[in-house]
Write a protein that holds these residues in place. Structure first.
Motif, PDB file in Angstrom:
ATOM      1  N   LEU A  86       5.501  24.591   2.248  1.00  0.00           N
ATOM      2  CA  LEU A  86       6.356  25.531   1.542  1.00  0.00           C
ATOM      3  C   LEU A  86       7.567  25.931   2.393  1.00  0.00           C
ATOM      4  O   LEU A  86       8.695  26.026   1.897  1.00  0.00           O
ATOM      5  N   ALA A  87       7.343  26.139   3.711  1.00  0.00           N
ATOM      6  CA  ALA A  87       8.445  26.508   4.601  1.00  0.00           C
ATOM      7  C   ALA A  87       9.474  25.384   4.684  1.00  0.00           C
ATOM      8  O   ALA A  87      10.690  25.626   4.637  1.00  0.00           O
ATOM      9  N   PHE A  88       9.006  24.147   4.782  1.00  0.00           N
ATOM     10  CA  PHE A  88       9.924  23.011   4.822  1.00  0.00           C
ATOM     11  C   PHE A  88      10.729  22.916   3.534  1.00  0.00           C
ATOM     12  O   PHE A  88      11.941  22.681   3.556  1.00  0.00           O
ATOM     13  N   GLN A  89      10.084  23.098   2.404  1.00  0.00           N
ATOM     14  CA  GLN A  89      10.792  22.968   1.131  1.00  0.00           C
ATOM     15  C   GLN A  89      11.817  24.086   0.939  1.00  0.00           C
ATOM     16  O   GLN A  89      12.933  23.840   0.466  1.00  0.00           O
ATOM     17  N   ILE A  90      11.454  25.303   1.319  1.00  0.00           N
ATOM     18  CA  ILE A  90      12.410  26.406   1.220  1.00  0.00           C
ATOM     19  C   ILE A  90      13.607  26.153   2.125  1.00  0.00           C
ATOM     20  O   ILE A  90      14.766  26.387   1.752  1.00  0.00           O
ATOM     21  N   ALA A  91      13.338  25.650   3.345  1.00  0.00           N
ATOM     22  CA  ALA A  91      14.438  25.339   4.262  1.00  0.00           C
ATOM     23  C   ALA A  91      15.336  24.247   3.685  1.00  0.00           C
ATOM     24  O   ALA A  91      16.564  24.320   3.789  1.00  0.00           O
ATOM     25  N   LEU A  92      14.745  23.230   3.055  1.00  0.00           N
ATOM     26  CA  LEU A  92      15.537  22.166   2.440  1.00  0.00           C
ATOM     27  C   LEU A  92      16.388  22.712   1.293  1.00  0.00           C
ATOM     28  O   LEU A  92      17.560  22.330   1.138  1.00  0.00           O
ATOM     29  N   TRP A  93      15.799  23.588   0.477  1.00  0.00           N
ATOM     30  CA  TRP A  93      16.571  24.188  -0.623  1.00  0.00           C
ATOM     31  C   TRP A  93      17.744  25.011  -0.082  1.00  0.00           C
ATOM     32  O   TRP A  93      18.867  24.901  -0.583  1.00  0.00           O
ATOM     33  N   LEU A  94      17.479  25.836   0.931  1.00  0.00           N
ATOM     34  CA  LEU A  94      18.542  26.657   1.490  1.00  0.00           C
ATOM     35  C   LEU A  94      19.618  25.801   2.156  1.00  0.00           C
ATOM     36  O   LEU A  94      20.824  26.087   2.039  1.00  0.00           O
ATOM     37  N   ASP A  95      19.201  24.752   2.848  1.00  0.00           N
ATOM     38  CA  ASP A  95      20.165  23.852   3.483  1.00  0.00           C
ATOM     39  C   ASP A  95      21.060  23.194   2.433  1.00  0.00           C
ATOM     40  O   ASP A  95      22.283  23.103   2.602  1.00  0.00           O
ATOM     41  N   HIS A  96      20.454  22.744   1.324  1.00  0.00           N
ATOM     42  CA  HIS A  96      21.245  22.126   0.257  1.00  0.00           C
ATOM     43  C   HIS A  96      22.152  23.158  -0.421  1.00  0.00           C
ATOM     44  O   HIS A  96      23.275  22.833  -0.835  1.00  0.00           O
ATOM     45  N   ALA A  97      21.665  24.397  -0.536  1.00  0.00           N
ATOM     46  CA  ALA A  97      22.490  25.448  -1.135  1.00  0.00           C
ATOM     47  C   ALA A  97      23.727  25.721  -0.278  1.00  0.00           C
ATOM     48  O   ALA A  97      24.829  25.923  -0.804  1.00  0.00           O
ATOM     49  N   VAL A  98      23.582  25.730   1.038  1.00  0.00           N
ATOM     50  CA  VAL A  98      24.730  25.920   1.928  1.00  0.00           C
ATOM     51  C   VAL A  98      25.724  24.774   1.760  1.00  0.00           C
ATOM     52  O   VAL A  98      26.945  24.982   1.713  1.00  0.00           O
ATOM     53  N   LYS A  99      25.218  23.556   1.649  1.00  0.00           N
ATOM     54  CA  LYS A  99      26.102  22.396   1.457  1.00  0.00           C
ATOM     55  C   LYS A  99      26.861  22.503   0.132  1.00  0.00           C
ATOM     56  O   LYS A  99      28.071  22.227   0.067  1.00  0.00           O
ATOM     57  N   LEU A 100      26.176  22.889  -0.931  1.00  0.00           N
ATOM     58  CA  LEU A 100      26.842  23.047  -2.223  1.00  0.00           C
ATOM     59  C   LEU A 100      27.903  24.148  -2.161  1.00  0.00           C
ATOM     60  O   LEU A 100      28.987  24.016  -2.751  1.00  0.00           O
ATOM     61  N   TRP A 101      27.600  25.218  -1.465  1.00  0.00           N
ATOM     62  CA  TRP A 101      28.552  26.329  -1.360  1.00  0.00           C
ATOM     63  C   TRP A 101      29.812  25.915  -0.603  1.00  0.00           C
ATOM     64  O   TRP A 101      30.929  26.198  -1.032  1.00  0.00           O
ATOM     65  N   THR A 102      29.644  25.233   0.548  1.00  0.00           N
ATOM     66  CA  THR A 102      30.813  24.800   1.317  1.00  0.00           C
ATOM     67  C   THR A 102      31.632  23.769   0.545  1.00  0.00           C
ATOM     68  O   THR A 102      32.868  23.763   0.638  1.00  0.00           O
ATOM     69  N   ASP A 103      30.960  22.898  -0.224  1.00  0.00           N
ATOM     70  CA  ASP A 103      31.696  21.916  -1.031  1.00  0.00           C
ATOM     71  C   ASP A 103      32.471  22.595  -2.162  1.00  0.00           C
ATOM     72  O   ASP A 103      33.573  22.172  -2.516  1.00  0.00           O
ATOM     73  N   SER A 104      31.877  23.652  -2.734  1.00  0.00           N
ATOM     74  CA  SER A 104      32.531  24.324  -3.862  1.00  0.00           C
ATOM     75  C   SER A 104      33.800  25.053  -3.442  1.00  0.00           C
ATOM     76  O   SER A 104      34.658  25.337  -4.278  1.00  0.00           O
ATOM     77  N   LEU A 105      33.937  25.388  -2.156  1.00  0.00           N
ATOM     78  CA  LEU A 105      35.124  26.102  -1.691  1.00  0.00           C
ATOM     79  C   LEU A 105      36.384  25.257  -1.778  1.00  0.00           C
ATOM     80  O   LEU A 105      37.494  25.790  -1.788  1.00  0.00           O
ATOM     81  N   THR A 106      36.246  23.932  -1.823  1.00  0.00           N
ATOM     82  CA  THR A 106      37.413  23.048  -1.874  1.00  0.00           C
ATOM     83  C   THR A 106      37.649  22.481  -3.266  1.00  0.00           C
ATOM     84  O   THR A 106      38.584  21.704  -3.454  1.00  0.00           O
ATOM     85  N   ARG A 107      36.833  22.852  -4.247  1.00  0.00           N
ATOM     86  CA  ARG A 107      36.977  22.272  -5.581  1.00  0.00           C
ATOM     87  C   ARG A 107      38.004  22.988  -6.438  1.00  0.00           C
ATOM     88  O   ARG A 107      38.414  22.464  -7.470  1.00  0.00           O
TER      89      ARG A 107
END
Length: 372
Positions: free
Chosen positions: A98-119
């Motif tokens: 569960l900890a690994f999956q939550i970390a993966l979700w949060l990591d992907h959320a950060v990536k989506l957020w940084t990508d959205s700043l340039t869209r």
């Protein structure tokens, strides 16, 4: 033969069959459920302006298949009889997965957020978004690792203390670099200027070309590139002319002292008429300002309704040309410096003109007390 008896144990094979069946069925059900929910969220995102459904859909798509299988396996293990020590290991396994999956979700959320700043097409500091993303990911994975170690019974107090001491030592060693990095982050968050802005500070005037991790590069008006550390740049007063909506222009001119008072009064009215008829500027005031040494000085103020310097110069040139013509039509002369020298007492020196006799030169000499 104990091994043969183990292999022929029907209860063992039955439990193994149940484990495999439940694991595979759970894996398929979880995979299908995630796919269906992700598609539903994607469909809802198309009908709304909010990006919440899009982020949720992308997070579900990023779910690790290996961790889904691990969840399915642990659910399958719940259906069979296990030794007490295996029960304890399973509880830790649940937490780790569960900890690994939550970390993966949060990591992907950060990536989506940084990508959205340039869209959205806006010019942003890419170093700042990248740096923020890296810092947030480091925090996420560090918290995940510490939580897993704490769940396994490891004392993390000493580890945290050692990380703190090590962090202080590293910060002292690279404090100049860190100050510039945090200055770059401050530029990205506070946005005192962005790429493409025309700025002036100290003796530097130019356009921002690049905002980096340590330095900012400016293309000067004279053509050369100026590189300055981010911390040094923020320590100065920066004038950002790109964000200037209007320009308050003050200029003066002088007319001759021979101008009658009624014409002096008319000059102010002519200035107002000229500026009111000029586009992209607004008349503020025009006054007969002062009695100067050789002129009657007028001070004029108008507000140019554009930040473009070339347009401002075109407007000022048009005002000057119309003012020149208006004063000529009124037969009002511009003032120019006059110097008058008066000679009193004594004898004037003799003036000798080449090619002329001395008497003729003396005859042309001004009388005593004259003005030259």
């Amino acid at each position: 033969m104990p091994y043969w008896e183990t292999l022929t144990d029907r209860s063992l094979w039955l439990q193994l069959g149940i484990l495999v069946t439940v694991t595979l069925a759970t894996y398929l059900l979880l995979s299908i459920a995630l796919r269906v929910v992700s598609r539903q969220l994607e469909q809802r995102d198309k009908g709304t302006q909010s990006r919440v459904f899009y982020f949720a859909s992308e997070l579900l798509r990023s779910t690790s298949k290996l961790l889904i299988f691990a969840f399915a396996l642990m659910i399958g293990l719940k259906t069979v009889e296990l030794a007490p020590r295996w029960e304890s290991a399973m509880s830790h396994g649940w937490f780790i997965a569960l900890a690994f999956q939550i970390a993966l979700w949060l990591d992907h959320a950060v990536k989506l957020w940084t990508d959205s700043l340039t869209r959205d097409g806006k010019a942003r500091n890419p170093v700042t978004t990248t740096l923020l993303g890296i810092i947030m990911r480091i925090v996420i994975w560090t918290m995940m690792l510490l939580s897993i170690l704490a769940n396994l019974g490891v004392d993390i107090t000493a580890m945290i203390a050692s990380l703190g001491v090590g962090g202080i030592a590293i910060a002292l060693a690279v404090q100049t670099l860190l100050s510039d990095m945090f200055a770059s982050m401050s530029i990205g968050i506070d946005k005192p200027f962005e790429i493409g802005d025309f700025v002036v500070f100290g003796e530097v005037a130019g356009t921002i070309e690049h905002i980096g991790l340590k330095t900012t590069r400016i293309r000067a008006l004279s053509g050369e590139q100026i590189v300055i550390a981010n911390a040094d740049l923020l320590s100065q007063i920066v004038h950002n002319y790109k964000r200037m909506n209007t320009r308050r222009i003050v200029f003066t001119f002088g007319i001759s002292y021979h101008t009658p008072a009624d014409q002096v009064r008319e000059v102010g009215a002519q200035i107002k008429r000229i500026i009111d008829s000029t586009e992209k500027t607004k008349f503020d005031r025009a006054h007969f300002f002062a009695f100067n040494e050789s002129q009657l000085t007028f001070e004029v103020v108008h507000i140019v309704q554009t930040a473009d310097y070339n347009q401002y110069m075109d407007i000022q040139q048009e005002i000057n040309l119309q003012l020149l013509q208006a004063l000529r039509d009124m037969e009002v002369e511009f003032a120019f410096p006059i110097r008058r020298v008066e000679f009193i007492g004594g004898d004037l020196p003799e003036v000798k003109v080449a090619g002329m006799p001395d008497k003729a030169a003396s005859a042309n000499t001004p009388p005593y007390g004259g003005v030259s």
